[in-house]
Design a protein around this motif. Structure first.
Motif, PDB file in Angstrom:
ATOM      1  N   ILE A   1       0.831  -1.198   0.000  1.00  0.00           N
ATOM      2  CA  ILE A   1       0.000   0.000   0.000  1.00  0.00           C
ATOM      3  C   ILE A   1       0.869   1.252   0.000  1.00  0.00           C
ATOM      4  CG2 ILE A   1      -1.731   1.295   1.291  1.00  0.00           C
ATOM      5  CD1 ILE A   1      -2.789  -1.214  -0.091  1.00  0.00           C
ATOM      6  N   GLU A   2       1.996   1.190   0.681  1.00  0.00           N
ATOM      7  CA  GLU A   2       2.908   2.334   0.699  1.00  0.00           C
ATOM      8  C   GLU A   2       3.440   2.639  -0.707  1.00  0.00           C
ATOM      9  OE1 GLU A   2       2.970  -0.167   2.884  1.00  0.00           O
ATOM     10  OE2 GLU A   2       2.173   0.992   4.571  1.00  0.00           O
ATOM     11  N   ASP A   3       3.665   1.594  -1.497  1.00  0.00           N
ATOM     12  CA  ASP A   3       4.123   1.810  -2.870  1.00  0.00           C
ATOM     13  C   ASP A   3       3.056   2.503  -3.714  1.00  0.00           C
ATOM     14  OD1 ASP A   3       6.597   0.508  -2.425  1.00  0.00           O
ATOM     15  OD2 ASP A   3       5.672  -1.451  -2.761  1.00  0.00           O
ATOM     16  N   LEU A   4       1.787   2.247  -3.401  1.00  0.00           N
ATOM     17  CA  LEU A   4       0.682   2.837  -4.149  1.00  0.00           C
ATOM     18  C   LEU A   4       0.374   4.273  -3.722  1.00  0.00           C
ATOM     19  CD1 LEU A   4      -1.800  -0.191  -4.115  1.00  0.00           C
ATOM     20  CD2 LEU A   4      -0.519   0.649  -6.097  1.00  0.00           C
ATOM     21  N   ALA A   5       0.917   4.703  -2.580  1.00  0.00           N
ATOM     22  CA  ALA A   5       0.538   5.986  -1.990  1.00  0.00           C
ATOM     23  C   ALA A   5       0.671   7.168  -2.958  1.00  0.00           C
ATOM     24  CB  ALA A   5       1.334   6.234  -0.713  1.00  0.00           C
ATOM     25  N   PRO A   6       1.757   7.287  -3.730  1.00  0.00           N
ATOM     26  CA  PRO A   6       1.844   8.436  -4.649  1.00  0.00           C
ATOM     27  C   PRO A   6       0.754   8.432  -5.713  1.00  0.00           C
ATOM     28  CG  PRO A   6       4.015   7.488  -4.284  1.00  0.00           C
ATOM     29  CD  PRO A   6       3.029   6.519  -3.691  1.00  0.00           C
ATOM     30  N   LEU A   7       0.363   7.250  -6.176  1.00  0.00           N
ATOM     31  CA  LEU A   7      -0.715   7.170  -7.153  1.00  0.00           C
ATOM     32  C   LEU A   7      -2.039   7.577  -6.523  1.00  0.00           C
ATOM     33  CD1 LEU A   7       0.213   3.759  -8.811  1.00  0.00           C
ATOM     34  CD2 LEU A   7       0.762   6.055  -9.635  1.00  0.00           C
ATOM     35  N   LEU A   8      -2.273   7.145  -5.301  1.00  0.00           N
ATOM     36  CA  LEU A   8      -3.522   7.455  -4.611  1.00  0.00           C
ATOM     37  C   LEU A   8      -3.599   8.930  -4.229  1.00  0.00           C
ATOM     38  CD1 LEU A   8      -3.817   4.262  -2.381  1.00  0.00           C
ATOM     39  CD2 LEU A   8      -5.049   4.772  -4.500  1.00  0.00           C
TER      40      LEU A   8
ATOM     41  N   GLY B   1      -2.221  11.267  -6.161  1.00  0.00           N
ATOM     42  CA  GLY B   1      -2.546  11.841  -7.459  1.00  0.00           C
ATOM     43  C   GLY B   1      -1.857  13.143  -7.804  1.00  0.00           C
ATOM     44  N   ASP B   2      -0.854  13.541  -7.025  1.00  0.00           N
ATOM     45  CA  ASP B   2      -0.230  14.843  -7.249  1.00  0.00           C
ATOM     46  C   ASP B   2       0.423  14.954  -8.627  1.00  0.00           C
ATOM     47  OD1 ASP B   2      -0.998  15.512  -4.700  1.00  0.00           O
ATOM     48  OD2 ASP B   2       0.928  14.999  -3.785  1.00  0.00           O
ATOM     49  N   ARG B   3       0.979  13.859  -9.126  1.00  0.00           N
ATOM     50  CA  ARG B   3       1.655  13.877 -10.420  1.00  0.00           C
ATOM     51  C   ARG B   3       0.719  13.477 -11.567  1.00  0.00           C
ATOM     52  NH1 ARG B   3       7.341  13.946  -9.986  1.00  0.00           N
ATOM     53  NH2 ARG B   3       8.099  13.710  -7.842  1.00  0.00           N
TER      54      ARG B   3
ATOM     55  N   ASN C   1      -4.675  14.924 -14.431  1.00  0.00           N
ATOM     56  CA  ASN C   1      -5.794  14.690 -15.346  1.00  0.00           C
ATOM     57  C   ASN C   1      -6.362  13.281 -15.259  1.00  0.00           C
ATOM     58  OD1 ASN C   1      -6.308  17.170 -16.898  1.00  0.00           O
ATOM     59  ND2 ASN C   1      -4.160  16.958 -17.467  1.00  0.00           N
ATOM     60  N   LEU C   2      -5.960  12.514 -14.259  1.00  0.00           N
ATOM     61  CA  LEU C   2      -6.422  11.130 -14.167  1.00  0.00           C
ATOM     62  C   LEU C   2      -7.937  11.073 -13.968  1.00  0.00           C
ATOM     63  CD1 LEU C   2      -5.018   8.338 -14.205  1.00  0.00           C
ATOM     64  CD2 LEU C   2      -5.329   8.284 -11.722  1.00  0.00           C
ATOM     65  N   ARG C   3      -8.593  10.255 -14.794  1.00  0.00           N
ATOM     66  CA  ARG C   3     -10.041  10.083 -14.702  1.00  0.00           C
ATOM     67  C   ARG C   3     -10.451   8.636 -14.483  1.00  0.00           C
ATOM     68  NH1 ARG C   3      -9.106  14.384 -13.814  1.00  0.00           N
ATOM     69  NH2 ARG C   3      -9.791  16.332 -14.803  1.00  0.00           N
ATOM     70  N   HIS C   4      -9.537   7.707 -14.759  1.00  0.00           N
ATOM     71  CA  HIS C   4      -9.813   6.297 -14.489  1.00  0.00           C
ATOM     72  C   HIS C   4      -8.620   5.681 -13.787  1.00  0.00           C
ATOM     73  CE1 HIS C   4     -11.114   2.121 -14.970  1.00  0.00           C
ATOM     74  NE2 HIS C   4      -9.837   1.862 -15.212  1.00  0.00           N
TER      75      HIS C   4
ATOM     76  N   ALA D   1      -8.472   7.881  -0.487  1.00  0.00           N
ATOM     77  CA  ALA D   1      -7.458   8.431  -1.383  1.00  0.00           C
ATOM     78  C   ALA D   1      -7.910   9.750  -2.008  1.00  0.00           C
ATOM     79  CB  ALA D   1      -7.136   7.427  -2.478  1.00  0.00           C
ATOM     80  N   PRO D   2      -7.082  10.787  -1.967  1.00  0.00           N
ATOM     81  CA  PRO D   2      -7.452  12.078  -2.568  1.00  0.00           C
ATOM     82  C   PRO D   2      -7.763  11.997  -4.059  1.00  0.00           C
ATOM     83  CG  PRO D   2      -5.567  12.342  -1.102  1.00  0.00           C
ATOM     84  CD  PRO D   2      -5.806  10.866  -1.230  1.00  0.00           C
ATOM     85  N   VAL D   3      -7.090  11.106  -4.796  1.00  0.00           N
ATOM     86  CA  VAL D   3      -7.276  11.054  -6.248  1.00  0.00           C
ATOM     87  C   VAL D   3      -8.696  10.654  -6.635  1.00  0.00           C
ATOM     88  CG1 VAL D   3      -6.626   8.624  -6.615  1.00  0.00           C
ATOM     89  CG2 VAL D   3      -6.135  10.322  -8.387  1.00  0.00           C
TER      90      VAL D   3
END
Length: 319
Positions: free
Chosen positions: A196-203, A205-207, A210-213, A232-234
């Motif tokens: 889960i820690e590895d997924l944290a940057p994706l979740l 969403g700072d980078r 424009n992610l929609r899916h 998750a903020p994203v």
């Protein structure tokens, strides 16, 4: 390797198999299809991948080609995809209209998904700065160090085990145009060792402005992923969310219900799950009145009860 078949389209274009050398029929216009380039699994029975690829460039107008689907490049369980990556990079000045690439379009009869040997695939992104869509099937030795790409809109990884380094590499990448991200995280036995820690940057969403899916799928830790997604903020800016193909139980479904609102989503895919009837009904009552298209189908989910009473549940795709 269930649920994994040859692509039928890529980038909105139908897939067309580049034919054998003795083909005499008319070929489609170069820009009208996604060209599937494949060599025989056993090289003694036909052309090498290099020969097929060179013949393709000499036969079709490469400056008009918009999409490429790469099938077998010989024996993909003994030879990694670096020869494919090298060939694509070398052809960058000829494939000037290329918008989409998928590497590893193999079915089970050709190679189990976790037998497909990949490599560092990011040189393709560097070579094609105008690329819009990129996908990979097979996670063995797959590498994806952090990159920046201004125009990539779709990124997908289909694996029975996605290495943590790849997850971290994507999370550290700058992909300002990315709208669609799909990851089959898989199981630890076949290299799916992300946390889960590895997924944290994706979740966060700072980078990924424009992610929609977002698809975080096919995981034996699907409940923990659902719990992380619930906060998750994203998620607030997503239009669709896919947590399918994994070992999702009532615990994960409850986390989704108790987390942030999901009623803004157009669809939520939870197919292949281990959610009970009562919890499934709660999900429907919470989401469907708001117009969320919800997939709770579980027909392909399988479980075994061992002699000691332990229940074993499985992701949709592993080996």
């Amino acid at each position: 390797m269930s649920d994994v078949e040859h692509l039928q389209e890529l980038h909105g274009l139908p897939v067309f198999d580049f034919p054998e050398p003795d083909h005499r029929g008319e070929l489609p216009a170069a820009a009208s299809v996604a060209w599937r380039i494949a060599a025989p699994i056993w090289e003694d029975y036909g052309e090498s991948f290099e020969a097929v690829f060179d013949r393709f460039l000499a036969t079709v107008d490469p400056s008009a080609v918009r999409a490429l689907v790469i099938g077998p490049w010989g024996e993909p369980y003994d030879n990694d995809s670096s020869l494919v990556v090298d060939r694509l990079v070398a052809a960058r000045d000829r494939l000037t209209a290329l918008e989409a690439v998928f590497i590893g379009d193999l079915e089970m009869e050709e190679a189990e998904i976790s037998w497909i040997e990949q490599c560092d695939v990011t040189p393709v992104l560097t070579a094609y700065p105008a690329l819009r869509e990129f996908g990979v099937r097979g996670g063995t030795d797959l590498r994806f160090p952090a990159v920046r790409h201004e125009h990539l809109r779709t990124l997908s990884f289909e694996t029975g085990g996605l290495p943590a380094d790849v997850v971290r590499g994507v999370g550290a990448s700058d992909l300002p145009a990315l709208e669609y991200l799909e990851m089959w995280l898989g199981v630890e036995e076949y290299g799916g060792d992300s946390t889960i820690e590895d997924l944290a940057p994706l979740l966060a969403g700072d980078r990924l402005p424009n992610l929609r899916h977002l698809g975080l799928q096919n995981s034996e830790e699907q409940d923990a992923i659902a719990a992380a997604v619930a906060a998750a903020p994203v998620v607030a800016r997503l239009e669709s969310l896919d947590l399918s193909m994994g070992v999702l139980t009532d615990d994960g479904a409850r986390a989704l219900l108790e987390g942030q609102s999901l009623t803004h989503l157009k669809w939520l895919d939870l197919h292949h799950n281990y959610i009970g009837e009562e919890m499934g009904q709660r999900l429907r009552e919470a989401l469907e009145p708001a117009g969320v298209e919800l997939d709770l189908s579980a027909d392909d989910a399988d479980e075994d009860e061992w002699d000691d009473g332990e229940i074993m549940r499985y992701t949709a795709v592993s080996e």
